[in-house]
Each structure stands twice: as C-alpha cells, then as structure tokens.
Design a protein around this motif. Structure first.
Motif, PDB file in Angstrom:
ATOM      1  N   SER A 177      14.317  -1.074  -7.075  1.00 17.43           N
ATOM      2  CA  SER A 177      14.250  -1.873  -8.679  1.00 17.43           C
ATOM      3  C   SER A 177      13.954  -3.200  -8.406  1.00 17.43           C
ATOM      4  N   LYS A 178      14.111  -3.801  -7.112  1.00 22.65           N
ATOM      5  CA  LYS A 178      13.878  -5.285  -6.877  1.00 22.65           C
ATOM      6  C   LYS A 178      13.266  -5.526  -5.509  1.00 22.65           C
ATOM      7  N   ARG A 179      12.427  -6.538  -5.128  1.00 22.24           N
ATOM      8  CA  ARG A 179      11.531  -6.531  -3.952  1.00 22.24           C
ATOM      9  C   ARG A 179      12.647  -6.691  -2.682  1.00 22.24           C
ATOM     10  N   SER A 180      13.879  -7.143  -3.060  1.00 21.69           N
ATOM     11  CA  SER A 180      14.667  -7.439  -1.932  1.00 21.69           C
ATOM     12  C   SER A 180      15.361  -6.145  -1.330  1.00 21.69           C
ATOM     13  N   ASP A 181      14.911  -5.198  -2.160  1.00 19.74           N
ATOM     14  CA  ASP A 181      15.610  -3.833  -1.811  1.00 19.74           C
ATOM     15  C   ASP A 181      14.741  -3.077  -0.930  1.00 19.74           C
ATOM     16  N   TYR A 182      13.477  -3.471  -0.503  1.00 14.11           N
ATOM     17  CA  TYR A 182      12.588  -3.093   0.272  1.00 14.11           C
ATOM     18  C   TYR A 182      13.030  -3.059   1.780  1.00 14.11           C
ATOM     19  N   PRO A 183      12.899  -2.200   2.557  1.00 11.25           N
ATOM     20  CA  PRO A 183      13.033  -2.251   4.026  1.00 11.25           C
ATOM     21  C   PRO A 183      12.259  -3.100   4.644  1.00 11.25           C
ATOM     22  N   THR A 184      12.830  -4.033   5.191  1.00 14.90           N
ATOM     23  CA  THR A 184      12.266  -5.167   6.190  1.00 14.90           C
ATOM     24  C   THR A 184      11.064  -4.589   7.041  1.00 14.90           C
ATOM     25  N   TYR A 185      11.331  -3.260   7.598  1.00 14.39           N
ATOM     26  CA  TYR A 185      10.365  -2.757   8.275  1.00 14.39           C
ATOM     27  C   TYR A 185       9.154  -2.564   7.509  1.00 14.39           C
ATOM     28  N   VAL A 186       9.223  -2.164   6.372  1.00 13.67           N
ATOM     29  CA  VAL A 186       8.195  -1.601   5.665  1.00 13.67           C
ATOM     30  C   VAL A 186       7.246  -2.958   5.133  1.00 13.67           C
ATOM     31  N   THR A 187       8.149  -4.138   4.656  1.00 18.55           N
ATOM     32  CA  THR A 187       7.491  -5.110   4.206  1.00 18.55           C
ATOM     33  C   THR A 187       6.714  -6.013   5.430  1.00 18.55           C
ATOM     34  N   ASN A 188       7.203  -5.900   6.434  1.00 21.31           N
ATOM     35  CA  ASN A 188       6.602  -6.311   7.655  1.00 21.31           C
ATOM     36  C   ASN A 188       5.466  -5.657   8.066  1.00 21.31           C
ATOM     37  N   LEU A 189       5.249  -4.443   7.677  1.00 21.47           N
ATOM     38  CA  LEU A 189       3.937  -3.596   7.758  1.00 21.47           C
ATOM     39  C   LEU A 189       3.038  -4.097   6.769  1.00 21.47           C
ATOM     40  N   PHE A 190       3.546  -4.499   5.686  1.00 21.18           N
ATOM     41  CA  PHE A 190       2.600  -4.954   4.590  1.00 21.18           C
ATOM     42  C   PHE A 190       2.094  -6.152   5.028  1.00 21.18           C
ATOM     43  N   ASN A 191       2.544  -7.040   5.761  1.00 19.65           N
ATOM     44  CA  ASN A 191       2.176  -8.263   5.888  1.00 19.65           C
ATOM     45  C   ASN A 191       1.532  -8.381   7.403  1.00 19.65           C
ATOM     46  N   LEU A 209      -0.547   3.038   3.085  1.00 19.59           N
ATOM     47  CA  LEU A 209       0.029   1.759   3.200  1.00 19.59           C
ATOM     48  C   LEU A 209      -0.652   0.940   2.032  1.00 19.59           C
ATOM     49  N   ALA A 210      -2.010   1.109   1.719  1.00 26.77           N
ATOM     50  CA  ALA A 210      -2.580   0.459   0.615  1.00 26.77           C
ATOM     51  C   ALA A 210      -1.853   0.881  -0.741  1.00 26.77           C
ATOM     52  N   PHE A 211      -1.550   1.781  -0.950  1.00 25.73           N
ATOM     53  CA  PHE A 211      -0.812   2.353  -2.171  1.00 25.73           C
ATOM     54  C   PHE A 211       0.666   1.756  -2.108  1.00 25.73           C
ATOM     55  N   ALA A 212       1.153   1.812  -1.226  1.00 28.30           N
ATOM     56  CA  ALA A 212       2.735   1.253  -1.008  1.00 28.30           C
ATOM     57  C   ALA A 212       2.648  -0.091  -1.375  1.00 28.30           C
ATOM     58  N   LYS A 213       1.552  -0.897  -0.736  1.00 32.08           N
ATOM     59  CA  LYS A 213       1.601  -2.327  -0.654  1.00 32.08           C
ATOM     60  C   LYS A 213       1.137  -2.626  -2.082  1.00 32.08           C
ATOM     61  N   TYR A 214       0.126  -2.288  -2.359  1.00 30.76           N
ATOM     62  CA  TYR A 214      -0.726  -2.947  -3.668  1.00 30.76           C
ATOM     63  C   TYR A 214      -0.260  -2.286  -5.183  1.00 30.76           C
ATOM     64  N   ILE A 215       0.036  -1.037  -5.146  1.00 32.16           N
ATOM     65  CA  ILE A 215       0.403  -0.442  -6.167  1.00 32.16           C
ATOM     66  C   ILE A 215       1.812  -0.272  -6.411  1.00 32.16           C
ATOM     67  N   ILE A 216       2.659  -0.103  -5.627  1.00 28.93           N
ATOM     68  CA  ILE A 216       4.119  -0.155  -5.596  1.00 28.93           C
ATOM     69  C   ILE A 216       4.727  -1.398  -5.499  1.00 28.93           C
ATOM     70  N   TYR A 217       4.505  -2.049  -4.290  1.00 27.78           N
ATOM     71  CA  TYR A 217       5.088  -3.245  -4.039  1.00 27.78           C
ATOM     72  C   TYR A 217       4.700  -4.353  -4.800  1.00 27.78           C
ATOM     73  N   GLN A 218       3.299  -4.698  -5.017  1.00 27.99           N
ATOM     74  CA  GLN A 218       2.735  -5.662  -5.506  1.00 27.99           C
ATOM     75  C   GLN A 218       2.539  -5.437  -7.320  1.00 27.99           C
ATOM     76  N   SER A 219       2.748  -4.162  -7.688  1.00 28.82           N
ATOM     77  CA  SER A 219       2.417  -3.637  -9.019  1.00 28.82           C
ATOM     78  C   SER A 219       0.991  -4.202  -9.610  1.00 28.82           C
ATOM     79  N   LYS A 220      -0.009  -3.889  -8.621  1.00 24.38           N
ATOM     80  CA  LYS A 220      -1.276  -4.352  -8.966  1.00 24.38           C
ATOM     81  C   LYS A 220      -1.811  -2.968  -9.941  1.00 24.38           C
ATOM     82  N   MET A 221      -2.888  -3.237 -10.555  1.00 21.53           N
ATOM     83  CA  MET A 221      -3.627  -2.174 -11.264  1.00 21.53           C
ATOM     84  C   MET A 221      -5.033  -2.015 -10.593  1.00 21.53           C
ATOM     85  N   GLY A 222      -5.450  -0.757 -10.278  1.00 21.66           N
ATOM     86  CA  GLY A 222      -6.843  -0.623  -9.774  1.00 21.66           C
ATOM     87  C   GLY A 222      -6.580   0.472  -8.591  1.00 21.66           C
ATOM     88  N   LEU A 223      -7.642   0.566  -7.735  1.00 22.19           N
ATOM     89  CA  LEU A 223      -7.554   1.541  -6.747  1.00 22.19           C
ATOM     90  C   LEU A 223      -7.161   0.743  -5.215  1.00 22.19           C
TER      91      LEU A 223
END
Length: 455
Positions: free
Chosen positions: A200-214, A236-250
């Motif tokens: 529901s919010k970014r703070s709920d994402y596991p630190t391990y996963v957000t570290n991967l994103f970064n 990783l691209a899908f989880a980072k851009y589409i789910i985590y950052q809520s971006k539109m596109g491929l």
C-alpha cells in the motif's frame, strides 16, 4: 529349469549395462494457467545465453499431472532443467540415478536416492518454500501483506550461508550453482510483484528489494551464463518501474540504459526485440542499435528488425508454401488478389480445436467471395493431423508444416492458435488477429473486401 535360470541371468547381464547408461526423472507438476486448468505439458531445458533452451516437450498425465523421462548421453553429468521458462527446476543426473520431483505453485520436493548435486537443490527448495509461496500463486500473492517481508528477511542469512557452503566435490557444479541460486533468490524476492502484489505504501517494500532497485546495475558477466538471466533483468525492471515507481510504458525499454555490462545490454536488447517487447520496432531500433558491440550482434539485430517489420500493419507479406493432404504445394502468393486469413494451429492445442466450429462457419459465410482461409498445422506427427482433418471434416485449405518452414521462422510463431490477416495486395492487416469466435474478425474481413484498391 537350469536353462530358464541361465536365460534370466543373461537377460540381467544384458540390460544392466544399458540401464547404467541412463537416468530417470519422474514426478508431478501442477501449474494452473486459468479457470483451474492445469498445464497439459512441461518442458525439458538446457541452459543458454541468458535464457533456457527447450530440448523436449513432456506430456503430463491427465488427472495426476505425472511425468517420466529417461536421460542419456549429453543430458547426463551436466545441468538440465524441467518445468517452464518462468519456473525452472534444475537437476544434475548421473547414469543409473532416479530422481523424483513433485512441483506445485512454486514448491518443489526432490526425493529418491539423491546425488550430492541434486541434494543441494532438494535442500534449497525446501528452505525457500515459505518465500516462493508468495510469488508463484495468486493465492500466495493475495496473502503477502504482513507476511512476505518478514519471510524474506528471515531467509536472507540462511540462504547466503547455504550458498557459501555448497561443496559437493564437483567443482564446476559448485561454482555454477552458487551463481544460479544467488540470482534465483533475488528473482524469488521479486516474484510476488510479478503476481501483481503491490504494498500500500513505499515504506512497506522490503529493504532488500529496494536496495536491489537502487544498486543492481547488471555488471556481473556470470548473469548471462544462467538460464534465467533475461528473466531476472525483466523481473527487476517490472517490479522497479511498473510496481514500485508506478510508471507507464514498457519496463524492458526503461531498464536498458541501466545495464552496466555492455555485452549483457546488447544481448538483452536482442532478446527484447526477438520477443516483441517494444511499442514501435523502428523507434526501438533507432534508439538501441548503438548498443550493439560485436559484428555478430549487429547482424542478428538487423535480421530481427527485418522480421519484426513483417508484422507491422501495411508491411508486405513474406511468402511461404506448404503441402495439402494430397501433397500439392500451396503458396501464400498464389492468392494475391484475395483476402487471406492464415490459421496456425495444432491437433494438441485445445484453444485451436475450440475455434474449429467458428472457423468452419467463417469459411461458409465467405464462400464464393475473394477470401481464402489457409490452415497451417504445426504438428510433427502427420498421421494425427490427417486423421483430425478427415474425421472433423475441416474446411478451408488444410496444410502441413511439420513445425518448420518460412511461416514459422519469418513470423516467429512460437504459440498457437495464431491468426494472421492479409489484404488483397498482400499487405499485413493484423499479425495477431482476433479469433473466428469473435464477430470482429468477420467484420474486419468484410471491411477488407469492401476496399476498392488496385492490385
């Protein structure tokens, strides 16, 4: 009596060396695709450059979803995989070994008299079962809130320790498997997002996963030696851009500039182009051709772009020819001046069979008009194809490809059913046309008939 005993012993003496040259893998595999329907087949793979390569298709028994295969020769004493491109289970078989794998919803149990190599996989999937529950079933993903992060965190140290301690006595296996499981863990950590789980919010994402994103820049050349290399970058691209950052596109296009290893970046781009992961092939090529490193990569990219352009509406068709049941060859170009619907199908494809009544009606509706339906079977057992055509009295032009030839190669058809519509001038109308059971297909064909154009 002595003669019978002698013959029995002789038979054992003959069969024992033969058996010693083989290994057996058996078990069950449950993977629901939709509406409670289980996949009817699984696949046997070898590893390729960043991807898995299908060696054979393995049918599952109807109710128990069981399978059994015998391995020999090049499939022994090497890494092989069983399952699906997005759910691979590794195995390493020795002659005379029998392994059982029972898999369902991301959970896998390895049993039998396990070799040291297969024992590694047995322990690994047992340990990761709580985490994989959230990433390989809709039910698990729906229960991820409040449980997924705790489970992931609890497995970080045990999984790292396990990988570090792998020591089977097979040095090459140990080195490869440490990489395989390390990236496998990262993929499984992101798998819930591929099942549409979204905190529901970014703070709920596991630190391990957000570290991967970064921090993940894909600089490790070992990644492309693994069968899941492409899938890992894509996940990783899908989880980072589409789910985590809520971006539109491929997401595949978004991640390309972040791939630090230039060879992996070029190969990833080629794979994306092969799989049609772009919005416009010309723009995709203009943007990414610069990343090709070797002459071979440039050549492969150019060939893929050429094939992908064949699928764009308005492109000229690529001619092909296949024989009918009497052996007469029919070219696509024979029907220039007519609207042509190409139906690519197989006798074992349930959705294909389900479309046959609607396809028959479509052929009847356009009888006497400038419309041709070419049904091209990809079966590799000709007698089964002939039997179905005759027993079901299939209409239209029924042609046999033996799963080969220019139609499948040029248009890169890897799944059926596929319907391709061409206009009277031999131009693509729709590469992925709707199915005959959809009234829109008939309307589309009628619209093409009504066009007043010079051939």
């Amino acid at each position: 009596m002595m003669k019978k005993t002698f013959l029995f012993i002789l038979a054992l003496a003959i069969t024992a060396p033969v058996w010693a040259q083989h290994a057996v893998v058996k078990g069950t595999f449950k993977k629901v695709i939709s509406n409670g329907v289980n996949m009817p087949v699984i696949y046997f793979f070898k590893g390729g450059a960043g991807q898995s390569v299908v060696l054979s298709e393995i049918p599952l028994t109807k109710n128990e979803y069981g399978f059994k295969i015998e391995l020999s020769g090049n499939d022994l004493n090497t890494m092989r995989y069983i399952g699906f491109d997005d759910e691979l289970y590794p195995l390493y078989m020795h002659a005379g070994e029998e392994l059982e794998i029972d898999a369902a919803n991301g959970q896998a149990v390895y049993s039998g008299k396990l070799s040291p190599e297969n024992n590694v996989f047995a322990q690994w999937y047992s340990m990761l079962a709580p985490l994989r529950y959230f990433g390989y079933s809709r039910e698990g993903a729906m229960q991820a809130d409040g449980r997924y992060q705790v489970t992931l965190d609890s497995l970080l140290k045990p999984s790292a320790d396990f990988i570090q301690k792998i020591k089977t006595g097979n040095k090459d296996f140990d080195v490869f498997t440490k990489n395989l499981l390390s990236y496998g863990f990262k993929y499984d950590a992101m798998a819930p997002f591929l099942m549409a789980y979204e905190p529901s919010k970014r703070s709920d994402y596991p630190t391990y996963v957000t570290n991967l994103f970064n921090t993940e820049k894909f600089t490790d050349a070992n990644l492309w030696t693994l069968p899941g290399g492409f899938n890992y970058i894509q996940a990783l691209a899908f989880a980072k851009y589409i789910i985590y950052q809520s971006k539109m596109g491929l997401a595949n296009e978004m991640i390309i500039p972040e791939i630090g290893n230039e060879n992996i970046r070029a190969e990833f781009i080629i794979k994306v182009a092969e799989r049609g992961g772009f919005t416009d092939i010309n723009k995709f090529n203009e943007k990414n051709a610069q990343y090709m490193v070797t002459a071979d990569q440039k050549k492969r990219m150019a060939e893929i772009v050429k094939r992908q352009r064949l699928k764009v509406p308005g492109s000229d068709w690529s001619d092909f020819a296949y024989p009918d049941m009497k052996g007469k060859s029919h070219h696509l170009s024979d029907y220039l001046g007519k609207v042509v619907l190409v139906d690519v199908w197989a006798t074992w494809c349930k959705p294909c069979i389900a479309e046959q009544p609607a396809l028959k009606k479509l052929v009847e509706d356009f009888k006497g008009k400038d419309v041709v339906v070419m049904s091209v079977s990809i079966d590799t057992e000709k007698d089964k194809w002939e039997k179905m055509v005759e027993e079901n009295q299939l209409s239209g032009l029924q042609l046999y490809s033996n799963n080969a030839g220019p139609l499948l190669k040029d248009y890169e058809i890897i799944a059926v059913p596929r319907f391709i519509l061409f206009d009277k001038k031999g131009k693509v109308v729709q590469f992925d046309a709707m199915r005959p059971s959809d009234p829109k297909l008939k309307a589309l064909i009628e619209a093409q008939l009504e066009k007043k154009e010079n051939i």
